[in-house]
Design an enzyme around this catalytic site. Structure first.
Site, PDB file in Angstrom:
ATOM      1  N   ARG A  61      -9.111  10.147  -2.420  1.00  0.00           N
ATOM      2  CA  ARG A  61      -8.994  11.391  -2.149  1.00  0.00           C
ATOM      3  C   ARG A  61      -9.004  12.309  -3.390  1.00  0.00           C
ATOM      4  O   ARG A  61      -8.870  12.941  -4.480  1.00  0.00           O
ATOM      5  CB  ARG A  61      -7.281  11.404  -2.395  1.00  0.00           C
ATOM      6  CG  ARG A  61      -6.591  11.316  -1.064  1.00  0.00           C
ATOM      7  CD  ARG A  61      -5.548  10.693  -0.734  1.00  0.00           C
ATOM      8  NE  ARG A  61      -5.530   9.356  -0.861  1.00  0.00           N
ATOM      9  CZ  ARG A  61      -5.570   8.770  -0.953  1.00  0.00           C
ATOM     10  NH1 ARG A  61      -3.261   8.745  -0.527  1.00  0.00           N
ATOM     11  NH2 ARG A  61      -4.903   7.430  -0.730  1.00  0.00           N
ATOM     12  N   GLU A 100      -2.326  -6.654  -4.904  1.00  0.00           N
ATOM     13  CA  GLU A 100      -1.215  -7.833  -5.309  1.00  0.00           C
ATOM     14  C   GLU A 100      -2.194  -9.346  -4.360  1.00  0.00           C
ATOM     15  O   GLU A 100      -1.384  -9.978  -4.518  1.00  0.00           O
ATOM     16  CB  GLU A 100      -0.148  -6.765  -4.012  1.00  0.00           C
ATOM     17  CG  GLU A 100       1.220  -7.589  -4.364  1.00  0.00           C
ATOM     18  CD  GLU A 100       2.370  -6.262  -3.123  1.00  0.00           C
ATOM     19  OE1 GLU A 100       2.169  -5.577  -3.133  1.00  0.00           O
ATOM     20  OE2 GLU A 100       3.379  -6.828  -3.347  1.00  0.00           O
TER      21      GLU A 100
HETATM   22  P1  AMP Z   1      -3.108   1.334  -8.345  1.00  0.00           P
HETATM   23  O1  AMP Z   1      -4.821   0.796  -8.155  1.00  0.00           O
HETATM   24  O2  AMP Z   1      -1.896   0.527  -8.464  1.00  0.00           O
HETATM   25  O3  AMP Z   1      -2.919   2.763  -9.475  1.00  0.00           O
HETATM   26  O4  AMP Z   1      -3.495   2.655  -6.810  1.00  0.00           O
HETATM   27  C1  AMP Z   1      -4.010   3.364  -7.137  1.00  0.00           C
HETATM   28  C2  AMP Z   1      -4.646   4.432  -5.182  1.00  0.00           C
HETATM   29  O5  AMP Z   1      -4.464   3.512  -4.471  1.00  0.00           O
HETATM   30  C3  AMP Z   1      -5.239   5.999  -5.874  1.00  0.00           C
HETATM   31  O6  AMP Z   1      -6.775   5.653  -5.135  1.00  0.00           O
HETATM   32  C4  AMP Z   1      -3.883   6.170  -4.926  1.00  0.00           C
HETATM   33  O7  AMP Z   1      -4.803   7.124  -3.930  1.00  0.00           O
HETATM   34  C5  AMP Z   1      -3.676   4.462  -3.981  1.00  0.00           C
HETATM   35  N1  AMP Z   1      -1.855   4.643  -3.895  1.00  0.00           N
HETATM   36  C6  AMP Z   1      -1.390   3.831  -4.363  1.00  0.00           C
HETATM   37  N2  AMP Z   1      -0.165   3.577  -4.303  1.00  0.00           N
HETATM   38  C7  AMP Z   1      -0.321   4.961  -3.189  1.00  0.00           C
HETATM   39  C8  AMP Z   1       1.077   5.689  -3.164  1.00  0.00           C
HETATM   40  N3  AMP Z   1       2.757   4.997  -2.669  1.00  0.00           N
HETATM   41  N4  AMP Z   1       1.508   6.256  -2.622  1.00  0.00           N
HETATM   42  C9  AMP Z   1      -0.469   7.397  -1.861  1.00  0.00           C
HETATM   43  N5  AMP Z   1      -1.762   6.399  -2.209  1.00  0.00           N
HETATM   44  C10 AMP Z   1      -1.583   5.610  -3.219  1.00  0.00           C
END
Ligand code: AMP
Length: 172
Positions: free
Chosen positions: A60, A97
């Site tokens: 995305r 996680e």
């Molecule tokens: P993070 O590494 O935990 O910051 O996760 C970010 C990535 O995971 C991004 O590329 C987001 O598209 C996806 N992502 C994580 N949590 C969500 C969520 N609640 N809704 C949609 N996409 C998420």
């Protein structure tokens, strides 16, 4: 703001697993006014910065990153999941996680010292973006800013991105 971007983002409870509320941006993308406003606002945040290239994270981050690059008259760099890029790559592993994941960039995507804007759709824990920033640094880019459409502030992802100029349009 005339258009309420939050109203164009759909919550999907328990996707992809129980306990996660997935922020579905397909509803925003389908709406020309909301998509255009998002790209315009993300672009505006960096209009005073000199940007050589925009980098987006699969998948995305490609949608918003490429549109921002077009609007800014810059090139676009892809940061992808493992095994997708055909040329020589640099890899970065990051913790999830449960377990770990990896992202890659072409080793020649950036000329040393180029000024890079990093883009993804959503900041959650910040692990993905921190890994992407590491890749940009490894191949000699200078990170000028990091932009997200959505920030889940309760997960404190900004703490993993300390020292960077971070923007998000919609905060939960
Ligand atoms: P993070 O590494 O935990 O910051 O996760 C970010 C990535 O995971 C991004 O590329 C987001 O598209 C996806 N992502 C994580 N949590 C969500 C969520 N609640 N809704 C949609 N996409 C998420």
């Amino acid at each position: 703001m005339e258009i309420d971007l939050k109203s164009r983002i759909r919550d999907i409870p328990d996707f992809p697993k129980p306990g996660i509320v997935f922020k579905d941006i397909t509803t925003l993308l389908q709406d020309f006014d909301a998509f255009k406003l998002s790209v315009d606002m993300l672009t505006k945040q960096h209009q005073k910065n000199k940007i050589d290239k925009v980098a987006g994270i699969e998948a995305r981050g490609f949608i918003f990153g490429a549109a921002i690059a077009y609007a800014m008259n810059t090139g676009f760099i892809v940061i992808r999941k493992p095994g997708k890029l055909p040329y020589q790559t640099i890899k970065q592993t990051y913790e999830l996680e449960y377990g770990s994941d990896e992202i890659e960039i072409h080793e020649d995507a950036i000329k040393s010292g180029e000024r890079i804007l990093l883009v993804d759709d959503l900041l959650a824990t910040g692990g993905t973006m921190a890994a992407a920033a590491e890749l940009i640094n490894k191949i000699g880019g200078e990170i000028v800013g990091i932009s997200f459409l959505i920030e889940l502030t309760f997960l404190h992802g900004r703490e993993k991105l300390k020292g960077h100029n971070i923007h998000s349009l919609v905060k939960y």
